[in-house]
Design a protein around this motif. Structure first.
Motif, PDB file in Angstrom:
ATOM      1  N   PHE A 225       0.844  -1.207   0.000  1.00 33.06           N
ATOM      2  CA  PHE A 225       0.000   0.000   0.000  1.00 33.06           C
ATOM      3  C   PHE A 225       0.872   1.247   0.000  1.00 33.06           C
ATOM      4  N   GLY A 226       1.857   1.263  -0.915  1.00 36.03           N
ATOM      5  CA  GLY A 226       2.710   2.442  -1.054  1.00 36.03           C
ATOM      6  C   GLY A 226       2.264   3.253  -2.253  1.00 36.03           C
ATOM      7  N   ASN A 227       3.234   3.837  -2.947  1.00 33.76           N
ATOM      8  CA  ASN A 227       2.906   4.693  -4.087  1.00 33.76           C
ATOM      9  C   ASN A 227       2.069   3.934  -5.120  1.00 33.76           C
ATOM     10  N   ALA A 228       2.539   2.763  -5.529  1.00 33.13           N
ATOM     11  CA  ALA A 228       1.826   2.025  -6.576  1.00 33.13           C
ATOM     12  C   ALA A 228       0.492   1.474  -6.061  1.00 33.13           C
ATOM     13  N   GLY A 229       0.526   0.749  -4.935  1.00 33.52           N
ATOM     14  CA  GLY A 229      -0.657   0.031  -4.466  1.00 33.52           C
ATOM     15  C   GLY A 229      -1.769   0.925  -3.954  1.00 33.52           C
ATOM     16  N   SER A 230      -1.442   1.910  -3.129  1.00 27.67           N
ATOM     17  CA  SER A 230      -2.513   2.704  -2.514  1.00 27.67           C
ATOM     18  C   SER A 230      -3.225   3.536  -3.572  1.00 27.67           C
ATOM     19  N   ILE A 231      -2.476   4.042  -4.545  1.00 26.22           N
ATOM     20  CA  ILE A 231      -3.122   4.880  -5.568  1.00 26.22           C
ATOM     21  C   ILE A 231      -3.896   3.997  -6.555  1.00 26.22           C
ATOM     22  N   ALA A 232      -3.352   2.804  -6.866  1.00 33.15           N
ATOM     23  CA  ALA A 232      -4.108   1.879  -7.730  1.00 33.15           C
ATOM     24  C   ALA A 232      -5.445   1.549  -7.057  1.00 33.15           C
ATOM     25  N   LEU A 265      -5.640   4.897   3.672  1.00 34.64           N
ATOM     26  CA  LEU A 265      -4.317   5.526   3.532  1.00 34.64           C
ATOM     27  C   LEU A 265      -4.089   6.535   4.670  1.00 34.64           C
ATOM     28  N   ARG A 266      -5.160   7.279   5.016  1.00 35.74           N
ATOM     29  CA  ARG A 266      -5.018   8.235   6.141  1.00 35.74           C
ATOM     30  C   ARG A 266      -4.651   7.480   7.416  1.00 35.74           C
ATOM     31  N   HIS A 267      -5.324   6.320   7.629  1.00 34.97           N
ATOM     32  CA  HIS A 267      -5.036   5.497   8.811  1.00 34.97           C
ATOM     33  C   HIS A 267      -3.572   5.047   8.787  1.00 34.97           C
ATOM     34  N   LYS A 268      -3.098   4.645   7.608  1.00 30.98           N
ATOM     35  CA  LYS A 268      -1.701   4.193   7.490  1.00 30.98           C
ATOM     36  C   LYS A 268      -0.735   5.347   7.784  1.00 30.98           C
ATOM     37  N   GLU A 270      -1.338   7.909   9.671  1.00 33.16           N
ATOM     38  CA  GLU A 270      -1.395   8.296  11.096  1.00 33.16           C
ATOM     39  C   GLU A 270      -0.735   7.263  12.000  1.00 33.16           C
ATOM     40  N   THR A 271      -0.894   5.963  11.649  1.00 33.30           N
ATOM     41  CA  THR A 271      -0.455   4.911  12.585  1.00 33.30           C
ATOM     42  C   THR A 271       0.771   4.151  12.080  1.00 33.30           C
ATOM     43  N   GLY A 272       1.156   4.366  10.840  1.00 32.38           N
ATOM     44  CA  GLY A 272       2.317   3.662  10.283  1.00 32.38           C
ATOM     45  C   GLY A 272       1.953   2.354   9.611  1.00 32.38           C
ATOM     46  N   SER A 273       0.673   1.949   9.658  1.00 25.61           N
ATOM     47  CA  SER A 273       0.273   0.686   9.022  1.00 25.61           C
ATOM     48  C   SER A 273      -1.229   0.667   8.763  1.00 25.61           C
ATOM     49  N   LEU A 274      -1.634  -0.221   7.845  1.00 27.70           N
ATOM     50  CA  LEU A 274      -3.072  -0.410   7.599  1.00 27.70           C
ATOM     51  C   LEU A 274      -3.720  -1.176   8.742  1.00 27.70           C
ATOM     52  N   VAL A 275      -2.904  -1.940   9.463  1.00 25.45           N
ATOM     53  CA  VAL A 275      -3.415  -2.845  10.498  1.00 25.45           C
ATOM     54  C   VAL A 275      -4.262  -2.058  11.507  1.00 25.45           C
ATOM     55  N   GLY A 276      -5.439  -2.610  11.842  1.00 30.33           N
ATOM     56  CA  GLY A 276      -6.305  -1.974  12.829  1.00 30.33           C
ATOM     57  C   GLY A 276      -7.277  -0.981  12.216  1.00 30.33           C
ATOM     58  N   PHE A 277      -7.324  -0.887  10.871  1.00 30.04           N
ATOM     59  CA  PHE A 277      -8.258   0.056  10.244  1.00 30.04           C
ATOM     60  C   PHE A 277      -9.692  -0.359  10.573  1.00 30.04           C
ATOM     61  N   ARG A 278     -10.478   0.652  10.937  1.00 30.54           N
ATOM     62  CA  ARG A 278     -11.833   0.378  11.458  1.00 30.54           C
ATOM     63  C   ARG A 278     -12.713  -0.377  10.443  1.00 30.54           C
ATOM     64  N   GLY A 279     -13.539  -1.257  11.003  1.00 33.16           N
ATOM     65  CA  GLY A 279     -14.521  -1.971  10.170  1.00 33.16           C
ATOM     66  C   GLY A 279     -13.942  -3.118   9.363  1.00 33.16           C
ATOM     67  N   CYS A 280     -12.668  -3.427   9.582  1.00 30.47           N
ATOM     68  CA  CYS A 280     -12.048  -4.486   8.779  1.00 30.47           C
ATOM     69  C   CYS A 280     -11.565  -5.634   9.657  1.00 30.47           C
ATOM     70  N   ASP A 281     -11.544  -6.828   9.076  1.00 34.25           N
ATOM     71  CA  ASP A 281     -10.902  -7.971   9.743  1.00 34.25           C
ATOM     72  C   ASP A 281      -9.431  -7.984   9.367  1.00 34.25           C
ATOM     73  N   ALA A 282      -8.619  -8.552  10.265  1.00 27.83           N
ATOM     74  CA  ALA A 282      -7.190  -8.684   9.955  1.00 27.83           C
ATOM     75  C   ALA A 282      -6.979  -9.932   9.097  1.00 27.83           C
TER      76      ALA A 282
END
Ligand code: NAD
Length: 422
Positions: A225-232, A265-268, A270-282
């Motif tokens: 989820f960097g430049n390529a993945g998050s924007i794709a 992406l905002r969550h990533k 703020e926290t340094g990772s996608l992990v723990g993003f609300r409403g999602c399973d890990a």
């Protein structure tokens, strides 16, 4: 002919790159001499980079710059900062750049650079000193008419600004065209930040048309989820696709009903990772790859889809935003299972295409609107997709081999016409 038959799966990226080349060279019936030239990098530079750390200690990092083939123009390719970078990886990435530039028919050869470093462990000051010293060490072989670096994994527009400034200091004048992917305030191009992902979006649209899949409502999983993945993820979401999963180096998130890529992406950020993003399973990265979906976008590193997991991939289309995510063994399995792979040297070529536009704008000192950049990009990517698809149909091969046949034919022709010096 010296076709490299992979008896057991190799994960050495340079051996993989050579095997991919060989497959196309066989179809083109290239002569042995030309084959030998095109398989090897023209130039490999290994440098030691001493850096004074913030605590006063000196650390020495190893860096590389490889130029694979320069027959069609100056070398072009990113710089990667990663603790696992090796010379063979950089050689592979440089050769993939040769084929990528030829696939989209822009006048460059292939290059790549890397430094063995974990940039997350360095302060901003340490990163700047590392970058300026690395730029100084590779300065003898880079330049707007020789070799033009750009960002890759864990390097950014700021990294490019430091390199541009360092080279400009030596030359005594501002040398905008020495790197691309620069900030907009420093000769960067509109649309460059999104270009890799936009190319991925255009080629995914074209692949959906071939496979008769509607992108609207299609389920998409994105690994990295960097430049390529998050924007794709964001662009495919804007096309009406449902992004059901995404991941980064720390883990993945999953929601069958869809994830908002911008909020993720905002969550990533703020926290340094996608992990723990609300409403999602890990989910793990491995689970993400094996999800039932329409489009799987590997957008992290090499060797993601291998013989270990290729049987378990349940996507209809694999859009390779990353370089080298699929091994040749896995390619064979995906092909047999009817999965349509948009190969890296086509799928992620939007980045280098807009880098080319940036370089042209810098050399002319005349800058384009974002609309102009995107429409030239769309024209370039659509033409390349059509040509690769036509080659795949003509030779009855998969899209990767079709792309290599297209690219290798162009580079071989240029190399042959130039002749062997002296
Ligand atoms: P980036 O540094 O912006 O992002 C890399 C992402 O991958 C991060 O989200 C990171 O957390 C994630 N990641 C790292 N290791 C991972 C792992 N083991 N599992 C899951 N995720 C992991 O880098 P980028 O520029 O987006 O590059 C990603 C890929 O795209 C690379 O293969 C690169 O060569 C390729 N690429 C990038 C460009 C470009 O213009 N940036 C152009 C062409 C190809």
């Amino acid at each position: 002919m010296s076709t490299a038959v992979l008896t057991k799966e190799t994960l050495n990226p340079f051996e993989i790159a050579q095997a991919q080349f060989d497959a196309a060279a066989d179809y083109l019936m290239l002569d042995e001499g030309l084959r030998t030239i095109l398989k090897r990098p023209k130039r490999q530079l290994i440098v030691s980079i001493p850096v004074r750390m913030d605590d006063g200690r000196i650390k020495v990092f190893e860096g590389y710059r490889v130029q694979h083939n320069l027959s069609r123009g100056p070398a072009k390719g990113g710089i990667r900062y990663h603790p696992d970078v090796t010379l063979d990886e950089v050689k592979a990435l440089a050769s993939w750049m040769t084929w990528k530039c030829a696939t989209v028919n822009i006048p460059y050869g292939g290059g790549k650079g890397g430094v063995r470093v974990d940039p997350k462990q360095l302060s901003l000051g340490e990163l700047e000193r590392l970058t300026r010293r690395y730029a100084t060490e590779i300065a003898p072989i880079i330049g707007p008419d020789r070799d033009i670096p750009a960002p890759d994994v864990y390097t950014t527009p700021q990294t490019m600004a430091w390199i541009m400034d360092t080279i400009s200091m030596f030359h005594g004048h501002t040398e905008l065209g020495v790197v691309t992917g620069k900030p907009l305030s420093l000769g960067g191009s509109k649309g460059r930040h999104e270009a890799t992902a936009r190319g991925c979006q255009y080629t995914t649209r074209a692949a959906c048309a071939v496979k008769r899949i509607s992108l609207k409502g299609a389920k998409v999983a994105v690994q990295g989820f960097g430049n390529a993945g998050s924007i794709a993820a964001r662009l495919l979401h804007e096309d009406g696709a449902t992004v059901i999963a995404a991941s980064d180096s720390k883990g993945g998130i999953y929601n069958e009903n869809g994830i908002d890529p911008e909020a993720a992406l905002r969550h990533k950020e703020e926290t340094g990772s996608l992990v723990g993003f609300r409403g999602c399973d890990a989910i793990s990265n491995q689970e993400l790859l094996e999800l039932r979906c329409d489009v799987l976008v590997p957008a992290a590193l090499e060797n993601t889809i291998t013989l270990e997991n290729a049987e378990h991939i349940r996507a209809k289309i694999v859009a390779e935003a990353a370089n080298g995510p699929t091994t040749p063994g896995a390619d064979r399995v995906l092909r047999e299972r009817g999965i349509f792979v948009i190969p890296d040297i086509l799928c992620n070529a939007g980045g280098v295409t807009v880098s080319y536009f940036e370089w042209v704008q810098d050399l002319y000192g005349f800058f384009w609107t974002e609309h102009e950049v995107n429409s030239y990009l769309e024209r370039t990517m659509s033409a390349a997709f059509r040509e690769v698809h036509a080659a795949a149909e003509k030779y009855r091969v998969d899209m990767r081999t079709g792309a290599y046949i297209t690219a290798v034919a162009r580079v071989a022709e240029a190399t042959k016409v130039r002749g062997i010096f002296p």
